[in-house]
Write a protein that holds these residues in place. Structure first.
Motif, short mmCIF file in Angstrom:
data_model
loop_
_atom_site.label_atom_id
_atom_site.label_comp_id
_atom_site.label_asym_id
_atom_site.label_seq_id
_atom_site.Cartn_x
_atom_site.Cartn_y
_atom_site.Cartn_z
N GLU A 23 0.83 -1.21 0.00
CA GLU A 23 0.00 0.00 0.00
C GLU A 23 0.87 1.26 0.00
OE1 GLU A 23 -3.19 2.27 2.89
OE2 GLU A 23 -3.01 0.10 3.06
N ALA A 24 1.93 1.27 0.81
CA ALA A 24 2.81 2.44 0.87
C ALA A 24 3.52 2.67 -0.45
CB ALA A 24 3.83 2.28 2.00
N TRP A 25 3.83 1.59 -1.17
CA TRP A 25 4.57 1.70 -2.43
C TRP A 25 3.66 2.07 -3.59
CZ3 TRP A 25 9.81 1.48 -2.96
CH2 TRP A 25 10.28 1.56 -4.27
N THR A 26 2.36 1.77 -3.50
CA THR A 26 1.49 1.88 -4.68
C THR A 26 0.42 2.97 -4.58
OG1 THR A 26 -0.03 0.19 -3.82
CG2 THR A 26 1.80 -0.57 -5.20
N THR A 27 0.33 3.67 -3.46
CA THR A 27 -0.71 4.65 -3.25
C THR A 27 -0.10 6.05 -3.18
OG1 THR A 27 -1.89 2.97 -1.97
CG2 THR A 27 -2.68 5.23 -1.78
N ALA A 28 -0.58 6.95 -4.01
CA ALA A 28 0.02 8.29 -4.15
C ALA A 28 0.14 9.02 -2.82
CB ALA A 28 -0.78 9.12 -5.16
N GLU A 29 -0.92 8.98 -2.00
CA GLU A 29 -0.85 9.76 -0.76
C GLU A 29 0.23 9.23 0.18
OE1 GLU A 29 -4.68 7.21 -0.23
OE2 GLU A 29 -3.77 8.39 -1.84
N HIS A 30 0.56 7.95 0.09
CA HIS A 30 1.65 7.40 0.90
C HIS A 30 3.01 7.72 0.26
CE1 HIS A 30 -0.94 5.36 3.67
NE2 HIS A 30 -1.46 4.58 2.75
N ILE A 31 3.11 7.57 -1.04
CA ILE A 31 4.39 7.79 -1.74
C ILE A 31 4.95 9.17 -1.45
CG2 ILE A 31 5.45 8.01 -4.04
CD1 ILE A 31 3.37 5.82 -4.95
N ALA A 32 4.08 10.17 -1.39
CA ALA A 32 4.52 11.55 -1.16
C ALA A 32 5.27 11.70 0.17
CB ALA A 32 3.32 12.49 -1.19
N HIS A 33 5.05 10.78 1.12
CA HIS A 33 5.69 10.89 2.43
C HIS A 33 7.11 10.32 2.48
CE1 HIS A 33 2.27 12.38 4.74
NE2 HIS A 33 1.53 11.65 3.93
N TRP A 34 7.48 9.45 1.54
CA TRP A 34 8.78 8.79 1.69
C TRP A 34 9.63 8.77 0.42
CZ3 TRP A 34 9.62 4.77 -1.56
CH2 TRP A 34 8.49 4.13 -2.09
N TRP A 35 9.07 9.07 -0.73
CA TRP A 35 9.81 8.98 -2.00
C TRP A 35 10.89 10.05 -2.05
CZ3 TRP A 35 9.57 5.42 -5.90
CH2 TRP A 35 10.22 5.74 -7.10
N GLY A 36 12.07 9.68 -2.40
CA GLY A 36 13.19 10.61 -2.50
C GLY A 36 14.10 10.51 -1.29
N PRO A 37 15.37 10.80 -1.49
CA PRO A 37 16.32 10.76 -0.38
C PRO A 37 15.97 11.75 0.73
CG PRO A 37 17.49 10.78 -2.48
CD PRO A 37 16.04 11.06 -2.77
N LYS A 38 16.54 11.52 1.90
CA LYS A 38 16.30 12.37 3.08
C LYS A 38 16.50 13.84 2.72
CE LYS A 38 17.57 12.93 7.87
NZ LYS A 38 18.40 12.50 8.97
N GLY A 39 15.56 14.66 3.19
CA GLY A 39 15.65 16.10 2.95
C GLY A 39 14.85 16.58 1.76
N LYS A 41 11.39 16.96 -0.56
CA LYS A 41 9.93 17.02 -0.47
C LYS A 41 9.39 16.54 -1.81
CE LYS A 41 6.10 20.23 0.38
NZ LYS A 41 5.18 19.33 -0.23
N THR A 42 8.48 15.60 -1.77
CA THR A 42 7.95 15.00 -2.99
C THR A 42 6.49 15.41 -3.21
OG1 THR A 42 9.44 13.13 -2.79
CG2 THR A 42 7.51 12.81 -4.19
N THR A 43 6.20 15.80 -4.44
CA THR A 43 4.83 16.10 -4.86
C THR A 43 4.48 15.12 -5.98
OG1 THR A 43 5.12 18.43 -4.34
CG2 THR A 43 3.31 17.87 -5.82
N GLY A 52 0.84 -0.13 -18.06
CA GLY A 52 0.72 0.91 -19.08
C GLY A 52 0.49 2.30 -18.52
N GLY A 53 0.20 2.37 -17.21
CA GLY A 53 -0.04 3.65 -16.56
C GLY A 53 1.27 4.38 -16.29
N THR A 54 1.18 5.69 -16.19
CA THR A 54 2.37 6.50 -15.98
C THR A 54 2.39 7.08 -14.57
OG1 THR A 54 1.23 8.41 -16.93
CG2 THR A 54 2.63 7.11 -18.41
N TRP A 55 3.60 7.41 -14.14
CA TRP A 55 3.80 8.08 -12.86
C TRP A 55 4.81 9.20 -13.05
CZ3 TRP A 55 8.78 7.67 -10.86
CH2 TRP A 55 9.57 6.64 -11.37
N LYS A 56 4.63 10.27 -12.30
CA LYS A 56 5.55 11.40 -12.37
C LYS A 56 5.51 12.12 -11.04
CE LYS A 56 6.76 15.32 -15.32
NZ LYS A 56 6.41 16.02 -16.56
N TYR A 57 6.70 12.26 -10.43
CA TYR A 57 6.83 12.90 -9.13
C TYR A 57 7.87 14.01 -9.22
CZ TYR A 57 5.23 8.12 -7.94
OH TYR A 57 4.60 6.90 -7.90
N SER A 69 11.02 12.57 -11.33
CA SER A 69 11.12 11.14 -11.53
C SER A 69 9.82 10.71 -12.20
CB SER A 69 11.36 10.40 -10.21
OG SER A 69 10.37 10.68 -9.26
N GLU A 70 9.97 9.86 -13.23
CA GLU A 70 8.78 9.45 -13.97
C GLU A 70 9.03 8.14 -14.68
OE1 GLU A 70 7.87 12.31 -17.06
OE2 GLU A 70 9.99 12.64 -17.45
#
Length: 148
Positions: A23-39, A41-43, A52-57, A69-70
């Motif tokens: 759930e943490a890996w696949t749900t946008a509202e969770h991903i925003a809290h941990w994606w990216g190295p320390k320091g 901020k991810t949107t 076939g779906g796309t992602w972009k952060y 990242s996409e």
């Protein structure tokens, strides 16, 4: 795994059940809290979690620099495997990521492969600090999982 000379592999065991890690890996509202190295901020700009779906952060560094990242999801096997193309502009482009999840006594064994187009590119990424970068991301994920 084929092409081992082009692949970086990181393994972790997360102290959380598989369903929560998934759930943490696949749900946008969770991903925003941990994606990216320390320091960082991810949107989440877009997140279409389907084959076939796309992602972009967007990841903002403490100094204000932005990294994008996409990618496109190639394979999704629920609670087992995710494979996606990935570009982390401007540092890493043209790679594929394969993530394997496995339940292990209430914890989750996690294998993360980054497949590069050439061995030379893999070596360059290692020198640039890919293990430390992703290690920091996975540390953030573990810390976030504890809060759920």
């Amino acid at each position: 795994m084929n092409n081992s000379n082009k692949t970086i592999t990181i393994k972790r065991t997360f102290d959380a059940p598989l369903s929560l890690v998934w759930e943490a890996w696949t749900t946008a509202e969770h991903i925003a809290h941990w994606w990216g190295p320390k320091g960082m901020k991810t949107t989440i700009i877009e997140h279409h979690f389907e084959e076939g779906g796309t992602w972009k952060y967007s990841m903002i560094m403490p100094d204000g620099n932005e990294f994008l990242s996409e990618g496109t999801y190639l394979t999704i096997i629920p609670f087992k495997k995710i494979k996606t193309t990935a570009d982390f502009k401007p540092m890493t482009e043209g790679v594929q990521i394969e993530i394997l999840f496995e339940e292990s006594g209430g914890k989750t064994d996690f294998t993360f492969h980054v497949m590069h187009p050439t061995e030379a590119y893999r070596i360059a990424q290692e020198k640039m600090g890919i293990y430390n970068g992703w290690g920091s991301v996975f540390d953030r994920l573990q810390a976030y999982l504890i809060t759920l």
